[in-house]
Motif scaffolding. Sequence first.
Motif, PDB file in Angstrom:
ATOM      1  N   ARG A 126      -2.103  -0.825  -3.768  1.00 55.66           N
ATOM      2  CA  ARG A 126      -3.334  -0.125  -3.410  1.00 55.66           C
ATOM      3  C   ARG A 126      -3.020   1.125  -2.596  1.00 55.66           C
ATOM      4  O   ARG A 126      -1.890   1.335  -2.151  1.00 55.66           O
ATOM      5  N   GLU A 169       0.833  -1.204   0.000  1.00 56.17           N
ATOM      6  CA  GLU A 169       0.000   0.000   0.000  1.00 56.17           C
ATOM      7  C   GLU A 169       0.868   1.255   0.000  1.00 56.17           C
ATOM      8  O   GLU A 169       1.862   1.338   0.727  1.00 56.17           O
ATOM      9  N   SER A 229     -14.349  -1.150  -0.676  1.00 57.98           N
ATOM     10  CA  SER A 229     -13.583  -0.569   0.427  1.00 57.98           C
ATOM     11  C   SER A 229     -13.067  -1.618   1.402  1.00 57.98           C
ATOM     12  O   SER A 229     -13.743  -2.590   1.711  1.00 57.98           O
ATOM     13  N   CYS A 239     -11.026   3.758  -1.672  1.00 60.17           N
ATOM     14  CA  CYS A 239     -10.002   2.724  -1.768  1.00 60.17           C
ATOM     15  C   CYS A 239      -9.719   2.458  -3.235  1.00 60.17           C
ATOM     16  O   CYS A 239     -10.641   2.159  -4.011  1.00 60.17           O
ATOM     17  N   THR A 247      -5.385   4.588  -0.285  1.00 61.40           N
ATOM     18  CA  THR A 247      -6.631   5.258   0.062  1.00 61.40           C
ATOM     19  C   THR A 247      -6.452   6.757  -0.118  1.00 61.40           C
ATOM     20  O   THR A 247      -5.335   7.280   0.025  1.00 61.40           O
TER      21      THR A 247
END
Length: 333
Positions: free
Chosen positions: A122, A86, A146, A155, A124
């Motif tokens: 990924r 992330e 999400s 997300c 957010t």
Amino acid sequence: MHTHIEENRSHPRLADLLGAYHLANQEEKGAAVTTVAELPAAYRREVEDPAVAFSADTVLLAVPAGVREPAGCVVLKAPHEGRAPEIKRLWVAPGARRKGLAKRLMAEALRRAEASGAPAVRLTVWSWREEPLALYRALGFETVPSWDERPDLLCLERPLDVVERLSPDAVRAHAPTGLAALLVDAVEGGASVGFLAPLETAEATAWWLRVAEETARGVRDVWVARTAGGSLAGVVTLVRTGTANGRHRGEIARLLVHRSARGRGLGSRLLATAEAHAAATGLGLLVLDTQTDSPAERLYRGAGWTAAGTIPDFAADPAGVLRATTLYYKRLG
């Protein structure tokens, strides 16, 4: 000179960048505080000791050209419990914005994630952060279900591309399809790569079949960037000099990225892969040529290549207009 990206979770400047990020983020969320000491504990720990807070992660800093101190940062969190890596804490100091630092940081974070073999990455982002959201969309991130149910938090995820070296048989297999399509797309887009428009698929295929024979003889190496869906999004080749007095050098040729896949750092990844292989196999010098004032020049200069000179009217572009060419070189090792 160009922006320098370095990995350093212990840099003295990192705490200031993270502190500014969290203070701005709290203000945007309607929970403004004025000092780091007032931040929620988890955020405060990051600012107070980034090296410990991100001990398992990759922390990247951006140092603008002509400046000694970093002006931006991003964190690539290590995969955890089977989740994709992330990207977090992307921040550029207000005085250093509009210089491409955020894009450079993201490109390097994506390159690191791809190099790790992860199938996706990924992040957010708050729905009101229009500028970062536009950057993520441009880099190929899409909204997914999400994993964090906080209101207004989006997300996003992006499948990662894979760079791989092709065998002679693989070059032959891809010649009539993906490789030919890359060459045709480049010519249609105006790239000066040795062909006039319109370039027929059959002619492009024939060229790649000749490359396959060169690959079989050890004269040329070929790498492609393959999307998560399996299609070819880019290619680069490394040609070795055949003369006895030139065995120390090679040439980068046909660095192509499909127009639909640009902006994702594929050109940089392909170039870096070819350079690393050249160095690992004993080459000490690389050369290339590209149309003067083309977008490719920014890529090469940013990757540390040096312009050796410009030749006017060197080659015709796809429309048949004579254009200047600039010669570049790069020492390895």
